[in-house]
Write a protein that holds these residues in place. Sequence first.
Motif, PDB file in Angstrom:
ATOM      1  N   LEU A  66      -8.748   5.743  -5.250  1.00  0.00           N
ATOM      2  CA  LEU A  66      -8.341   4.387  -4.997  1.00  0.00           C
ATOM      3  C   LEU A  66      -8.005   3.793  -6.115  1.00  0.00           C
ATOM      4  O   LEU A  66      -8.482   3.681  -7.325  1.00  0.00           O
ATOM      5  CB  LEU A  66      -9.462   3.537  -4.150  1.00  0.00           C
ATOM      6  CG  LEU A  66      -8.745   1.900  -3.990  1.00  0.00           C
ATOM      7  CD1 LEU A  66      -7.834   1.962  -3.033  1.00  0.00           C
ATOM      8  CD2 LEU A  66     -10.126   1.328  -3.462  1.00  0.00           C
ATOM      9  N   ARG A  92       1.010  -1.143  -0.117  1.00  0.00           N
ATOM     10  CA  ARG A  92       0.058   0.125  -0.081  1.00  0.00           C
ATOM     11  C   ARG A  92       0.874   1.258   0.029  1.00  0.00           C
ATOM     12  O   ARG A  92       1.933   1.227   0.474  1.00  0.00           O
ATOM     13  CB  ARG A  92      -0.899  -0.069   1.175  1.00  0.00           C
ATOM     14  CG  ARG A  92      -1.801  -1.009   1.513  1.00  0.00           C
ATOM     15  CD  ARG A  92      -3.018  -0.912   2.346  1.00  0.00           C
ATOM     16  NE  ARG A  92      -3.699  -1.865   2.413  1.00  0.00           N
ATOM     17  CZ  ARG A  92      -4.987  -1.966   3.297  1.00  0.00           C
ATOM     18  NH1 ARG A  92      -5.254  -1.023   4.071  1.00  0.00           N
ATOM     19  NH2 ARG A  92      -5.704  -3.059   3.449  1.00  0.00           N
ATOM     20  N   THR A 103       0.066   5.634   0.319  1.00  0.00           N
ATOM     21  CA  THR A 103      -0.653   6.813   0.030  1.00  0.00           C
ATOM     22  C   THR A 103       0.062   7.943  -0.322  1.00  0.00           C
ATOM     23  O   THR A 103       1.037   8.396   0.311  1.00  0.00           O
ATOM     24  CB  THR A 103      -1.546   7.011   1.523  1.00  0.00           C
ATOM     25  OG1 THR A 103      -2.212   5.758   1.988  1.00  0.00           O
ATOM     26  CG2 THR A 103      -2.483   8.161   1.550  1.00  0.00           C
ATOM     27  N   VAL A 125     -10.549   6.038   2.291  1.00  0.00           N
ATOM     28  CA  VAL A 125      -9.528   6.543   1.327  1.00  0.00           C
ATOM     29  C   VAL A 125      -9.988   8.045   1.008  1.00  0.00           C
ATOM     30  O   VAL A 125     -10.898   8.234   0.924  1.00  0.00           O
ATOM     31  CB  VAL A 125      -9.582   5.901   0.095  1.00  0.00           C
ATOM     32  CG1 VAL A 125      -8.512   6.443  -0.892  1.00  0.00           C
ATOM     33  CG2 VAL A 125      -9.294   4.498   0.240  1.00  0.00           C
ATOM     34  N   VAL A 154     -14.839   5.201  -0.181  1.00  0.00           N
ATOM     35  CA  VAL A 154     -13.637   6.053  -0.988  1.00  0.00           C
ATOM     36  C   VAL A 154     -14.343   7.423  -1.426  1.00  0.00           C
ATOM     37  O   VAL A 154     -15.360   7.457  -1.806  1.00  0.00           O
ATOM     38  CB  VAL A 154     -13.552   5.183  -2.347  1.00  0.00           C
ATOM     39  CG1 VAL A 154     -12.371   6.021  -3.192  1.00  0.00           C
ATOM     40  CG2 VAL A 154     -13.046   3.794  -1.865  1.00  0.00           C
ATOM     41  N   THR A 210      -2.873   0.158  -3.987  1.00  0.00           N
ATOM     42  CA  THR A 210      -2.952  -0.896  -3.130  1.00  0.00           C
ATOM     43  C   THR A 210      -2.688  -2.122  -4.230  1.00  0.00           C
ATOM     44  O   THR A 210      -3.231  -2.252  -5.257  1.00  0.00           O
ATOM     45  CB  THR A 210      -4.210  -1.285  -2.538  1.00  0.00           C
ATOM     46  OG1 THR A 210      -4.532  -0.228  -1.458  1.00  0.00           O
ATOM     47  CG2 THR A 210      -3.968  -2.791  -1.839  1.00  0.00           C
ATOM     48  N   ASP A 245      -4.420   9.793  -2.504  1.00  0.00           N
ATOM     49  CA  ASP A 245      -4.691   8.819  -3.164  1.00  0.00           C
ATOM     50  C   ASP A 245      -4.013   7.483  -2.759  1.00  0.00           C
ATOM     51  O   ASP A 245      -2.999   7.659  -1.756  1.00  0.00           O
ATOM     52  CB  ASP A 245      -4.149   8.769  -4.759  1.00  0.00           C
ATOM     53  CG  ASP A 245      -4.846  10.068  -5.548  1.00  0.00           C
ATOM     54  OD1 ASP A 245      -5.905  10.294  -5.169  1.00  0.00           O
ATOM     55  OD2 ASP A 245      -4.206  10.457  -6.323  1.00  0.00           O
ATOM     56  N   GLN A 246      -4.798   6.421  -2.738  1.00  0.00           N
ATOM     57  CA  GLN A 246      -4.237   5.055  -2.264  1.00  0.00           C
ATOM     58  C   GLN A 246      -4.041   4.112  -3.322  1.00  0.00           C
ATOM     59  O   GLN A 246      -4.746   3.787  -4.045  1.00  0.00           O
ATOM     60  CB  GLN A 246      -5.147   4.345  -1.231  1.00  0.00           C
ATOM     61  CG  GLN A 246      -4.486   3.244  -0.438  1.00  0.00           C
ATOM     62  CD  GLN A 246      -5.534   2.892   0.384  1.00  0.00           C
ATOM     63  OE1 GLN A 246      -5.920   3.466   1.434  1.00  0.00           O
ATOM     64  NE2 GLN A 246      -5.573   1.622   0.638  1.00  0.00           N
ATOM     65  N   ILE A 289      -9.372  -3.102   0.998  1.00  0.00           N
ATOM     66  CA  ILE A 289      -9.240  -1.970   1.472  1.00  0.00           C
ATOM     67  C   ILE A 289     -10.401  -1.851   2.739  1.00  0.00           C
ATOM     68  O   ILE A 289     -11.416  -1.880   2.437  1.00  0.00           O
ATOM     69  CB  ILE A 289      -9.843  -0.909   0.413  1.00  0.00           C
ATOM     70  CG1 ILE A 289      -9.284  -1.464  -0.980  1.00  0.00           C
ATOM     71  CG2 ILE A 289      -9.793   0.619   0.752  1.00  0.00           C
ATOM     72  CD1 ILE A 289      -7.756  -1.209  -0.988  1.00  0.00           C
TER      73      ILE A 289
END
Length: 391
Positions: free
Chosen positions: A49, A25, A27, A45, A62, A34, A31-32, A41
């Motif tokens: 995402l 992951r 960040t 977020v 999200v 993964t 924004d994330q 998740i």
Amino acid sequence: MHGLIKLLVVFLFVLPAQALAQESRLTFGGDQFTAGQSARIDAPVARDLFAAGYDVTVQAPVSGDAHLAGFNVAQSADVTGNVYAAGFSVSLTGKVGGDITAMGNTVSVAAPQPVAGNVRIAGQTVTVSSPIEGSTLITAHTATLSSGVKGDLSFFGETLAFGPGARVDGTLTIHAPQEIAVPVSVAAAERVKFERLVAPDYASEAGKTAEHAVRSMWPAVWGTGLWWLLLFVTGVVAITLLPRLTQSLQSTGSTRPFRRLGVGLMTFAAVIGLVPVLGLTLLGIFLIPFALLFVVLACMLAYLAGTYLLGVRVVRALTSVDSNLKRVGVLALSIVVMGLLGMLPVIGWLLTLVVLCFGFGAIAAIIMGRLSASDRPAVPAAAVAQTPEAV
């Protein structure tokens, strides 16, 4: 400029390093990102995402858009923005505040809350039971509508069924081989249009297609041959002049394939993103031509590495690859086989993308390994001389 360099370091090095874990992951700016064999998740977020893996599950809200790709994709939490989902099985049961764009073998949109925007779905079997505030476009062999659509509905496929709650307030357009009956409760007759999908006359068109193919295939054949030759020559040079690097690639590519694929996906995205990032600054605009050249060379080398490593994995199941002659043979066979597979319709581009990402992942793992080794402090010679072994 200093800030730009930091940004590139994060995308090209930090992200691949974290992706070596089972689930990685990152960040960045809210924004994330993964990736992993199981990407889950479970924390909110703040912005967009981006999730990829075998199983992708969104269980936390999200605030921006959700970009989801995997074999099994499930979204059960709210997404304020748009949802982009692709997989074999796609299930969207959470609230969506924007549009939905989804594709897969089985796609289900079943949130109790209305979808605020438009819905675009392509799949073998599609089920829509969520109310749609916008319009809906469905391409499927079999589709079932069990909710209301306030906008227009356009269907391309074989079978369209209507559940108890089905309703289309706009125009319902059906493109199918046979006419499909539409109940009055779904849409009034004056708002229903039917267009028959007619299969082409393959016998009469075969001659035209063959004639066109014969006239146009030679440039493509020569172009493909030159591309394969360039890959082969580059690979032979690497095998002959860089044996340690070749061995490192083989060792890296033989372990943790899903992690390599996850690392490669994010590294590929970072390399492609280099061009728009440079465009954000005045000085960077003048560097865009060099960035484009770097992207092309990086993608070529990653594709070559991925093709060779996958070929080695297959051949090692039958025999050993312990000499340069065998490595060159595997390289040639891999380039031809992967090139032919890449020409397959529908799935060819996907196989090429997998090979490209796998190559990026292997190269990124080697780079991070060497950077980690160079960061280790050297042991002073005096300290080595005073160890019990030295005494």
